[in-house]
Enzyme design. Sequence first.
Site, mmCIF file in Angstrom:
data_model
loop_
_atom_site.group_PDB
_atom_site.id
_atom_site.type_symbol
_atom_site.label_atom_id
_atom_site.label_comp_id
_atom_site.label_asym_id
_atom_site.label_seq_id
_atom_site.Cartn_x
_atom_site.Cartn_y
_atom_site.Cartn_z
ATOM 1 N N ALA A 147 -24.363 37.348 -15.904
ATOM 2 C CA ALA A 147 -23.996 37.950 -14.124
ATOM 3 C C ALA A 147 -23.611 36.343 -13.236
ATOM 4 O O ALA A 147 -23.635 34.811 -14.125
ATOM 5 C CB ALA A 147 -25.688 38.250 -13.537
ATOM 6 N N ASP A 189 -8.534 4.110 -2.867
ATOM 7 C CA ASP A 189 -9.523 5.015 -2.967
ATOM 8 C C ASP A 189 -9.001 6.169 -3.266
ATOM 9 O O ASP A 189 -8.548 6.344 -3.729
ATOM 10 C CB ASP A 189 -9.781 4.950 -0.941
ATOM 11 C CG ASP A 189 -10.556 4.395 -0.041
ATOM 12 O OD1 ASP A 189 -11.310 3.297 -1.006
ATOM 13 O OD2 ASP A 189 -10.993 4.471 1.050
ATOM 14 N N GLU A 214 -2.270 39.769 17.415
ATOM 15 C CA GLU A 214 -1.767 40.004 17.690
ATOM 16 C C GLU A 214 0.068 39.840 16.760
ATOM 17 O O GLU A 214 0.863 39.646 18.061
ATOM 18 C CB GLU A 214 -0.688 37.879 17.721
ATOM 19 C CG GLU A 214 -2.253 37.162 19.212
ATOM 20 C CD GLU A 214 -2.040 35.400 18.500
ATOM 21 O OE1 GLU A 214 -1.391 35.263 17.555
ATOM 22 O OE2 GLU A 214 -2.839 34.348 19.233
ATOM 23 N N GLY A 248 -0.276 42.678 15.311
ATOM 24 C CA GLY A 248 0.035 44.386 16.157
ATOM 25 C C GLY A 248 -0.946 44.945 14.912
ATOM 26 O O GLY A 248 -0.711 46.205 15.031
ATOM 27 N N HIS A 285 -16.688 33.597 -3.477
ATOM 28 C CA HIS A 285 -15.092 33.677 -4.200
ATOM 29 C C HIS A 285 -15.022 32.537 -4.529
ATOM 30 O O HIS A 285 -15.044 31.345 -3.863
ATOM 31 C CB HIS A 285 -14.490 34.635 -3.511
ATOM 32 C CG HIS A 285 -14.679 36.504 -3.672
ATOM 33 N ND1 HIS A 285 -14.146 37.314 -2.775
ATOM 34 C CD2 HIS A 285 -16.188 36.837 -4.335
ATOM 35 C CE1 HIS A 285 -15.163 38.387 -3.281
ATOM 36 N NE2 HIS A 285 -15.622 38.467 -4.394
ATOM 37 N N SER A 315 -15.869 42.489 15.051
ATOM 38 C CA SER A 315 -16.655 42.084 13.962
ATOM 39 C C SER A 315 -16.689 43.340 12.348
ATOM 40 O O SER A 315 -16.076 44.548 12.488
ATOM 41 C CB SER A 315 -17.956 42.036 14.267
ATOM 42 O OG SER A 315 -18.280 43.579 14.277
ATOM 43 N N PRO A 321 -11.444 44.600 14.522
ATOM 44 C CA PRO A 321 -12.095 44.822 14.815
ATOM 45 C C PRO A 321 -12.923 43.987 15.498
ATOM 46 O O PRO A 321 -12.514 42.633 15.283
ATOM 47 C CB PRO A 321 -13.069 45.987 14.104
ATOM 48 C CG PRO A 321 -12.863 45.142 12.831
ATOM 49 C CD PRO A 321 -11.145 44.847 12.878
ATOM 50 N N GLU A 353 0.741 -1.315 0.093
ATOM 51 C CA GLU A 353 0.113 -0.058 0.115
ATOM 52 C C GLU A 353 1.138 1.136 0.212
ATOM 53 O O GLU A 353 1.758 1.712 0.736
ATOM 54 C CB GLU A 353 -0.755 -0.122 1.264
ATOM 55 C CG GLU A 353 -1.823 -0.532 1.040
ATOM 56 C CD GLU A 353 -3.215 -0.782 2.661
ATOM 57 O OE1 GLU A 353 -2.527 0.201 3.498
ATOM 58 O OE2 GLU A 353 -3.126 -1.308 2.190
#
Length: 1091
Positions: A262, A216, A771, A773, A750, A779, A777, A118
């Site tokens: 579109a 598989d 973290e 820097g 996307h 949210s 925000p 395998e």
Amino acid sequence: MSAKAISEQTGKEFLYKYICTSAAVQNRFRYANVTPETDFDRLAQDHPWLLTERLVVKPDQLIKRRGKLGLVGVNLDLNGVRDWLKTRLMRETTVGKAKGVLKNFLIEPFVAHKQEEEFYVCIYATREGDYVLFHHEGGVDVGDVDAKAQKLLVGVDEKISEDAVKKQLLSHVPADRRAVLASFVVGLFNLYEDLYFTYLEINPVVVTKDGVFVLDMAAKIDATADYLCKAKWGEVEFPPPFGREAYPEEAYIADLDAKSGASLKLTLLNPRGRIWTMVAGGGASVVYSDTICDLGGVDELANYGEYSGAPSEQQTYDYAKTILSLMTREKHPDGKVLIIGGSIANFTNVAATFKGIVRAIRDYQGPLKEHEVMIFVRRGGPNYQEGLRVMGEVGKTTGIPIHVFGTETHMTAIVGMALGHRPIPNQPPVAAHTANFLLSSGSASTPSSSRTASFSETKPGSGASPAKKPKPGAPPVKATTLFSKHTKSIVWGMQTRAVQGMLDFDYVCSREEPSVAAMVYPFTGDHKQKFYWGHKEILVPVYKNMGDAMKKHPRVDVLISFASLRSAFDSTMETMQYPQIHTIAIIAEGIPEAQTRKIIKVADEKGVTIIGPATVGGIKPGCFKIGNTGGMLDNILASKLYRPGSVAYVSRSGGMSNELNNIISRTTDGVYEGVAIGGDRYPGSVFTDHVLRYQDTPGVKMIVMLGEIGGTEEYKICQGIKQGRITKPVVSWCIGTCATMFSSEVQFGHAGACANQASETAVAKNQALKEAGAFVPKSFDELGELIGSVYDDLVAKGVIVPAMEVPPPTVPMDYSWARELGLIRKPASFMTSICDERGQELIYAGMPITEVFKSEMGLGGTLGLLWFQRRLPRYACQFIEMCLMVTADHGPAVSGAHNTIVCARAGKDLISSLTSGLLTIGDRFGGALDAAAKQFSKAFDSGMLPMEFVNKMKKEGKLIMGIGHRVKSINNPDMRVQILKDFVKQNFPATQLLDYALDVEKITTSKKPNLILNVDGFIGVAFVDLLRTCGGFTRDEADEFVEIGALNGIFVLGRSMGFIGHYLDQKRLKQGLYRHPWDDISYVLPEHMSM
């Protein structure tokens, strides 16, 4: 999206069909599919090997680690397979967080083998090339292959070799199996490339003395390559992720999407949920889903989807009615909410799309009220004021609570309102109308010299910084400054609206010259296209050939490509042959990833910056804008994009970039530069490219980055901040935080918005940025406040000194747009009341073309609609068709046919020959229908007896039109007239005028047997009876149709068929030029001329 998972069966079918290798691949096409509908007796007939071999059975539904989950039945006979399936088929199973029903299984031959036989092999795509992973120990317990496996990177456009495979991947493989495996891996890689796979994993691949066995397999293909691979792929079915059902409504929207330019997407997450969305834009749709989940609505979120790319009113209607139909099937105790949201559109006409949604709301107003649906709307962009007005109006007229907001409201504020987290304003501020921005009462223009220079404007003479000359042998360095006030561009494609938008932007920025030097359009010859520069008209050259455009415009250094997804690759590669080009924007969405990577490789080699694909472009206020970026002039002015500010941003989404323009203009002194790099998995330039440019640009004082789920580019920004390479304040947010809350995988709008590992999630990236820097925000809702806070701090420190505002020059509004906004009116040049082709469906006199065919009204009914604006009775339609049949032809000797034949034999075309014949039609030939109808009607209506009518015409020396025939007579009747007479007498309600004409015929034939009522006269009088008695016309209307010549139209239309027949007959018989014989001409000259 691009990379889509396929079933194991589909993947193996591709492999067995198309792999090219010297290794003996065994068990080709030996698999059977089992579903709840499977008849096992029939299955055994179709696959006899099921009865003779040991078998393996497993679900084929995109489930990972099936062996570990006990979902593989091994070494069974067919009865054993049936027993094994009894406890699993159509049973609900939990895999990770996802719950789903097992309903699709795969049966294959069992391959007896040893553990050491395998192996593990995997190929996957990255930006720099394709990685081949190989491990000498495959199977269920393979473990962390990323850490264990040998890796071989095959760079973009490079070839794989068996020697490289043996050397770098097969060092731990027994020597006797290396050659077989090397050949197989090379063949597998070539298959992967040729069929546009993006991921291909086989675990295990088994190699025995008999050959290679693929046990598989898991795979993804690039769905955007369909137009390249259709012949090999065939019809590929993309199964939904395990735990999510495939709904017919999703397939319906996918079909609409495939037929449209579109973008229309729909994924059902929880059909019983109370929160439904209808969001415009790929990026915005993710932001709304994030906000709903942040506010605790994840379990009630019913769907994910988006519509974008300027869908038509009909397409938006079809999309909206699908969602409204779904959400009004089951009631919810708390009622339901529909969020119709979106960012500020760049080029989509918001009013047009909203009209489609309003139509759907009107159609579903009953169910919407019954299900207690509240609707919240927020949108901006071209003509959005009118869109919001019609949306508010439908709320008042239907009684459905609809709350409407524009650009003055933060994009996601309506989510908080809908979920009860913030109050709904009673009177939201009304945004100024588009016209108020554009048609100001100030001076016609503001001279460039009187403008107050912003602190961040480039000093005179500094210009754009070209790419620095690299050291010999090093790759070219890309330019730091992509655009300046003097940038010149070429636009590929006939995008006149986008070009006019660029020129209007140039004008309000007080540029000295237009930024568009030329256009390239291979489908026409060289010519000039008219545009406006402020108040005056200018001509922009259009070239068929790229080389000509480059040669004649050496100052051009930017190309904006509106080429389609099929031609974008070739046109971009051609563009990069010209060293003058240093920036290319590729707008097209759906370019296969393999082609994009080739573009990126060449661009890096040549020092060209690529923006896109799948982007709206970018903008540098006061200098240059790409295509439709920034929307129309009202938004350019509202967001102060006509002069530079201090904030530079980079985003993936085009729609969200316009939202950033709005947010930044409201919270700071404005945008210095903004770029939307595009939503594809491999954008031409990445966040780092632009953030580092901004870092090195003195005018930029702070940077905003809007990242998203998928990829790892944001970590390079973290690294740059930590290493001190990026020192300016960076405000950042990655959208897609909701993805980790869903139980099954969701592909967002996307192509690149999909996390393949934990580090690619938006949550992980936001945490890492914080973290490092960056200012992050809590949210997206708070993004604007944080940008404002960082900006205020820089102002307080004196880093930013806001400049004095000076109004920009006014630009006249285009006539077509002013009319669209309802600001002007003008008398139409034409009026029509019979046909309307403007909508989704052609309409004949108020009847859609589909109804015309459903009604089976035939040619006669269609003629009734177009000529008489009526749906005529069946017998009337049949009569019209009979008239056309009997007037179709009367031999080659009549003047019209004769003319047509002579013209055809002179070598003229069909139209000229037909026209020649038609021009002979008049009172003497064929035109007697109208005249007969008028004469007989007048006599009958005045009460004149038939004998009095005949005597009167004789006394006046006039012929009775419709009476008389050269050949036919009372003794040799015209069968055409007889057929029509029988039909009219059997079907018409009354035939007063026909009876009158037949009485006249009795009188005239008593004098001379050929003075019969001929076919023209019969049709003329019978048609008057039809118009007067069918019930569809007043007497005045019937008389008017006779007066304006409608009846002669019957002869013209019918006889055209015969004339065309004569034309084709002469051409088919190869008849030469006709010359009339002398012996058929009497030459009668004056005596003095003949002497």
